[in-house]
Write a protein that holds these residues in place. Structure first.
Motif, PDB file in Angstrom:
ATOM      1  N   ASP A   5     -10.648  -2.994 -30.796  1.00  0.00           N
ATOM      2  CA  ASP A   5     -10.866  -2.791 -29.625  1.00  0.00           C
ATOM      3  C   ASP A   5     -10.986  -4.097 -28.809  1.00  0.00           C
ATOM      4  O   ASP A   5     -12.249  -4.440 -28.423  1.00  0.00           O
ATOM      5  CB  ASP A   5     -11.948  -1.826 -29.201  1.00  0.00           C
ATOM      6  CG  ASP A   5     -12.213  -1.525 -27.896  1.00  0.00           C
ATOM      7  OD1 ASP A   5     -11.354  -2.109 -26.864  1.00  0.00           O
ATOM      8  OD2 ASP A   5     -13.380  -1.551 -27.219  1.00  0.00           O
ATOM      9  N   LEU A   6     -10.017  -4.969 -28.846  1.00  0.00           N
ATOM     10  CA  LEU A   6     -10.180  -6.303 -28.260  1.00  0.00           C
ATOM     11  C   LEU A   6      -9.006  -6.493 -27.305  1.00  0.00           C
ATOM     12  O   LEU A   6      -7.706  -6.085 -27.722  1.00  0.00           O
ATOM     13  CB  LEU A   6     -10.284  -7.449 -29.253  1.00  0.00           C
ATOM     14  CG  LEU A   6     -11.249  -7.583 -30.297  1.00  0.00           C
ATOM     15  CD1 LEU A   6     -11.064  -8.593 -31.265  1.00  0.00           C
ATOM     16  CD2 LEU A   6     -12.768  -7.653 -29.386  1.00  0.00           C
ATOM     17  N   GLY A  38     -14.590  -6.492 -26.027  1.00  0.00           N
ATOM     18  CA  GLY A  38     -14.588  -5.423 -26.940  1.00  0.00           C
ATOM     19  C   GLY A  38     -15.391  -5.478 -28.159  1.00  0.00           C
ATOM     20  O   GLY A  38     -16.302  -6.241 -28.240  1.00  0.00           O
TER      21      GLY A  38
END
Length: 318
Positions: free
Chosen positions: A38-39, A71
């Motif tokens: 999640d970046l 993230g």
């Protein structure tokens, strides 16, 4: 048209020489991670309160908010690559040894922490997102009797740009990948192992402040470290009153959580000064009785830190 496959996703990173400046060149490192990755950058649309654009009740154009690049990165607790992330969380370690090395990281650095650039790549498309001005803001590690240990790292970056080419088509991989396992974990109080611990977690944050100003467009100006915080949780089956006695007093205790493969392969999280809240034992039924302590850590004069991480491996430096 090819579609992106999660199995082919790549995560590359490299320390920056100056905040927000793509380090470029070769020698980028490819790192293992645990999904979800999640970046990236996101920009929200804000509902418009403007009236008078249309003849009726239809909405006006939305406003575009600032871009946030952040993230949570989940990585395995391994012998070598974890040192890169510890370096970004705490700063450069004190390293000793030859052939077998000991790296000691300490929290609370008075100087700015190192920034890095990171690329998330989907080579099947191809599509690559390069984040610059990234800093590691927080760390969470946990141990349990079963399962795999992992570290969750919160990241804030300055900017993100998309490209069809990678910053490094031949990144460097760790010479060997060796991971820790939860059966190798030990929890200790003042250097003595605690029995019947069923869950243990450590949470640390640098409390990064994303600074914005007028004139920097949609991106942040910088990310500044604020007061560090250390906390965690420990659950154990009631077998003696040692920790209950500790919790009824006001004196701090030393606590540690570590994983060891061998004498020269280990990682140890030491909290030399933690405080336990007073807790009561809870009998949920006919089985064992559990006690959970949500502890808080503080700066220790002797160790000159609140959290000390010792990594022993065969990596020369970070």
């Amino acid at each position: 048209m090819a579609t992106a496959r999660g199995a082919n996703t790549r995560l590359l990173a490299k320390e920056e020489l100056a905040y927000g400046a793509n380090p470029g060149g070769a020698d980028w490192r490819q790192f293992p991670f645990i999904p979800p990755l999640d970046l990236g950058g996101a920009q929200q649309l804000l509902e418009s309160p403007v009236i008078g654009i249309s003849a009726g009740r239809d909405p006006a154009d939305p406003f575009h908010d600032a871009v946030t690049v952040d993230g949570r990165l989940i990585v395995p607790l391994d012998l070598s690559d974890i040192g890169f992330w510890l370096d970004k969380l705490f700063g450069d370690p004190a390293t000793t040894g030859t052939t077998h090395y000991t790296h000691i990281f300490k929290s609370g650095s008075a100087t700015a922490l190192p920034s890095f650039s990171a690329e998330v790549g989907y080579p099947d498309v191809p599509s690559y997102v390069l984040m610059t001005g990234a800093k590691a803001g927080s760390l969470e590690v946990a141990a349990a009797p079963t399962g795999r240990p992992q570290a969750t790292i919160g990241i804030i970056a300055q900017d993100a740009a998309r490209s069809t080419a990678s910053v490094d088509s031949s990144p460097t991989l760790a010479a060997t990948y060796e991971q820790f396992n939860n059966f190798q974990a030990t929890v200790k109080r003042a250097g003595t192992a605690i029995g019947y611990v069923t869950a243990m977690s450590v949470s640390f944050t640098n409390n990064l402040e994303a600074v914005r100003d007028i004139g920097s467009g949609t991106t942040i100006k910088e990310a500044i470290e604020q007061d560090a915080q250390l906390s965690g949780s420990m659950t154990l089956r009631l077998s003696d009153d040692t920790l209950l006695d500790d919790s009824e007093g006001t004196a701090p205790i030393a606590l540690s959580l570590g994983w060891e493969i061998g004498a020269t392969k280990s990682i140890l999280f030491e909290m030399p000064r933690i405080f336990l809240p007073r807790r009561k034992a809870v009998a949920q039924g006919r089985a064992g009785v559990d006690v959970t302590f949500d502890w808080r850590g503080a700066y220790d004069q002797t160790e000159a830190c609140a959290l000390k991480v010792t990594l022993k491996n065969q990596t020369v430096s970070y």
